[in-house]
Design a protein around this motif. Sequence first.
Motif, PDB file in Angstrom:
ATOM      1  N   UNK A  34      31.971 -11.144 -14.917  1.00 14.23           N
ATOM      2  CA  UNK A  34      31.109 -10.820 -13.778  1.00 14.23           C
ATOM      3  C   UNK A  34      31.176 -11.894 -12.702  1.00 14.23           C
ATOM      4  N   UNK A  35      31.364 -13.140 -13.112  1.00 10.34           N
ATOM      5  CA  UNK A  35      31.522 -14.205 -12.119  1.00 10.34           C
ATOM      6  C   UNK A  35      32.839 -14.059 -11.378  1.00 10.34           C
ATOM      7  N   UNK A  36      33.893 -13.693 -12.102  1.00  6.03           N
ATOM      8  CA  UNK A  36      35.177 -13.438 -11.442  1.00  6.03           C
ATOM      9  C   UNK A  36      35.072 -12.248 -10.496  1.00  6.03           C
ATOM     10  N   UNK A  37      34.325 -11.218 -10.911  1.00  7.96           N
ATOM     11  CA  UNK A  37      34.125 -10.057 -10.052  1.00  7.96           C
ATOM     12  C   UNK A  37      33.370 -10.454  -8.785  1.00  7.96           C
ATOM     13  N   UNK A  38      32.358 -11.290  -8.949  1.00 13.96           N
ATOM     14  CA  UNK A  38      31.606 -11.760  -7.783  1.00 13.96           C
ATOM     15  C   UNK A  38      32.486 -12.631  -6.885  1.00 13.96           C
ATOM     16  N   UNK A  39      33.362 -13.428  -7.509  1.00  8.47           N
ATOM     17  CA  UNK A  39      34.287 -14.259  -6.729  1.00  8.47           C
ATOM     18  C   UNK A  39      35.203 -13.378  -5.880  1.00  8.47           C
ATOM     19  N   UNK A  40      35.712 -12.286  -6.474  1.00 12.10           N
ATOM     20  CA  UNK A  40      36.589 -11.385  -5.725  1.00 12.10           C
ATOM     21  C   UNK A  40      35.829 -10.722  -4.585  1.00 12.10           C
ATOM     22  N   UNK A  41      34.569 -10.396  -4.833  1.00 10.75           N
ATOM     23  CA  UNK A  41      33.744  -9.789  -3.775  1.00 10.75           C
ATOM     24  C   UNK A  41      33.528 -10.766  -2.619  1.00 10.75           C
ATOM     25  N   UNK A  50      38.619  -9.663  -1.938  1.00 13.03           N
ATOM     26  CA  UNK A  50      39.873  -9.329  -2.592  1.00 13.03           C
ATOM     27  C   UNK A  50      39.598  -8.436  -3.793  1.00 13.03           C
ATOM     28  N   UNK A  51      40.639  -7.761  -4.272  1.00 11.20           N
ATOM     29  CA  UNK A  51      40.532  -6.994  -5.498  1.00 11.20           C
ATOM     30  C   UNK A  51      40.676  -7.934  -6.693  1.00 11.20           C
ATOM     31  N   UNK A  52      40.193  -7.469  -7.863  1.00 11.73           N
ATOM     32  CA  UNK A  52      40.262  -8.278  -9.069  1.00 11.73           C
ATOM     33  C   UNK A  52      41.386  -7.767  -9.962  1.00 11.73           C
ATOM     34  N   UNK A  53      42.350  -8.652 -10.261  1.00 12.03           N
ATOM     35  CA  UNK A  53      43.442  -8.334 -11.172  1.00 12.03           C
ATOM     36  C   UNK A  53      43.027  -8.752 -12.574  1.00 12.03           C
ATOM     37  N   UNK A  54      43.055  -7.812 -13.518  1.00  7.03           N
ATOM     38  CA  UNK A  54      42.599  -8.053 -14.882  1.00  7.03           C
ATOM     39  C   UNK A  54      43.796  -7.956 -15.832  1.00  7.03           C
ATOM     40  N   UNK A  62      40.629  -3.780 -10.332  1.00  2.82           N
ATOM     41  CA  UNK A  62      39.278  -3.231 -10.219  1.00  2.82           C
ATOM     42  C   UNK A  62      38.595  -3.816  -8.997  1.00  2.82           C
ATOM     43  N   UNK A  63      37.474  -3.178  -8.650  1.00  2.47           N
ATOM     44  CA  UNK A  63      36.629  -3.680  -7.566  1.00  2.47           C
ATOM     45  C   UNK A  63      35.183  -3.387  -7.918  1.00  2.47           C
ATOM     46  N   UNK A  64      34.227  -4.165  -7.428  1.00  8.55           N
ATOM     47  CA  UNK A  64      32.819  -3.921  -7.745  1.00  8.55           C
ATOM     48  C   UNK A  64      32.304  -2.692  -7.014  1.00  8.55           C
ATOM     49  N   UNK A  65      31.413  -1.958  -7.690  1.00  6.85           N
ATOM     50  CA  UNK A  65      30.737  -0.839  -7.026  1.00  6.85           C
ATOM     51  C   UNK A  65      29.243  -1.043  -7.155  1.00  6.85           C
ATOM     52  N   UNK A  66      28.590  -0.198  -7.953  1.00 13.98           N
ATOM     53  CA  UNK A  66      27.131  -0.275  -7.995  1.00 13.98           C
ATOM     54  C   UNK A  66      26.638  -0.638  -9.385  1.00 13.98           C
ATOM     55  N   UNK A  67      25.502  -1.326  -9.418  1.00 13.55           N
ATOM     56  CA  UNK A  67      24.811  -1.626 -10.660  1.00 13.55           C
ATOM     57  C   UNK A  67      25.772  -2.112 -11.745  1.00 13.55           C
TER      58      UNK A  67
END
Length: 455
Positions: A166-173, A177-181, A242-247
């Motif tokens: 989730x921290x990496x996802x927030x970093x990408x936001x 940028x998009x998140x490469x997993x 991936x990219x963040x969306x909702x909740x």
Amino acid sequence: MVDVADKLACFQAVTGLEDPDVCTDILQAHGWDLELAISSFTSSNQASASNSEPRDSLNTTQSASGSDLAAPPNPSIAWKLVTLPISVISGSLGLVSGAVGLGLWVAGGVLAYSLGMIGLGSGRGGESSARLVSVSAAASEAMDFVAAFERDYPMTRPNFVGEAFMDALQRSRNALKLLFVYLHSPDHPDSTVFCERTLCSEAVAAFVNENFVAWGASIRASEGFKMSNSLKASRFPFCAVVMPTTNQRIALLQQVEGPTSPEEMLSVLQRVIEESAPVLVAARLDAEERRTNMRLREEQDAAYRAALEADQARERQRREEQERLEREAAEAERKQKEEEEARERAAHEAAVKEAARARIRQEKALSLGDEPEKGPSVTQVLVRFPTGERKERRFHNTATIQSLYDYVDSLGCLEVEDYSLVSNFPRVAYGPEKRSLSLKEAGLHPQASLFVELN
């Protein structure tokens, strides 16, 4: 009700439709199945763009359910909503405080929608301390993976971030940028070859580092295992964008399962970047607009505060001016009186001190007696002062060093009392312990040249 509003907001953001009534009708027609409604919408858009050349899906690219992802026409992206387990969300350092808000990017036009906070609360009993342990474990697992990957593949490689998902996802936001997993299966026979030849190839690694935030995990680790279940990874090696969306959800834009060549991987990632370019551009423009609006509001607030403070300052200055003048007048009068008193005290003290010095000089001069005539038992003494002035006098060789100090004091050439008499060759300082010596005993007979050294 919250789920309905969430689906409506997500449908509007992804499709770019602004009319809530139209979006509601589409969702209702599909039984509020968000994925089905978006799929239907993008299919209709694809039909309307039939004169454009279609794209073939890569055989190695699959959805989270295992079926092939049909790549919609640019700028739409093949995607699927993935709900994350609460244990992954609460494993983020950014969520220890109890809540987090994930902004929503937009596909096809608008992507700057905030869908509120994910409430985790403070918990009951030992729940709070358990969450702290979970956060530490998630971060530790991520750092262990990065360290192991760098050890096993020291060549050019993706720059995986050593933090919870989730921290990496927030970093990408934050980086827009998009998140490469990358989910690593240590036991899979293709993992080593894939990492060496594809993931760590110079072209793929450079492309990932430039265009993505990269996060990786081993499926042996807790968070890596949970993410493999959430993304429904069925084959390894496994990569996803991936990219963040909702909740609690993320948007799965693309995934690659199984052995893949560097050329195929680079092609997939380039296509994702190309198709998501409108998303990222819109997000950057929206972020810049928000920053501009915020800066304007801050400037307006600052101007208002400055004007208010200026008015208050003028009023305060008006009130304080009279007080200042009165204080200054009283202070001037008091200061003048104190200065007069200080001058009187200083003059009196100076007079008393000078009288005392004169009396001491006179007493010491009398204690020296008359200057003896030249003779074999008489010592000729030359004293040089810091000002360059020189004084000479004859003393009986039985006179003490203290007599020389009394002689210097009687002259009144020094304004200080702390000094020493020092000879040059050899250099000898005649301090208090030597003042009782006679001139002959001190080696100053028949003649001596001394200088005054201020301490």
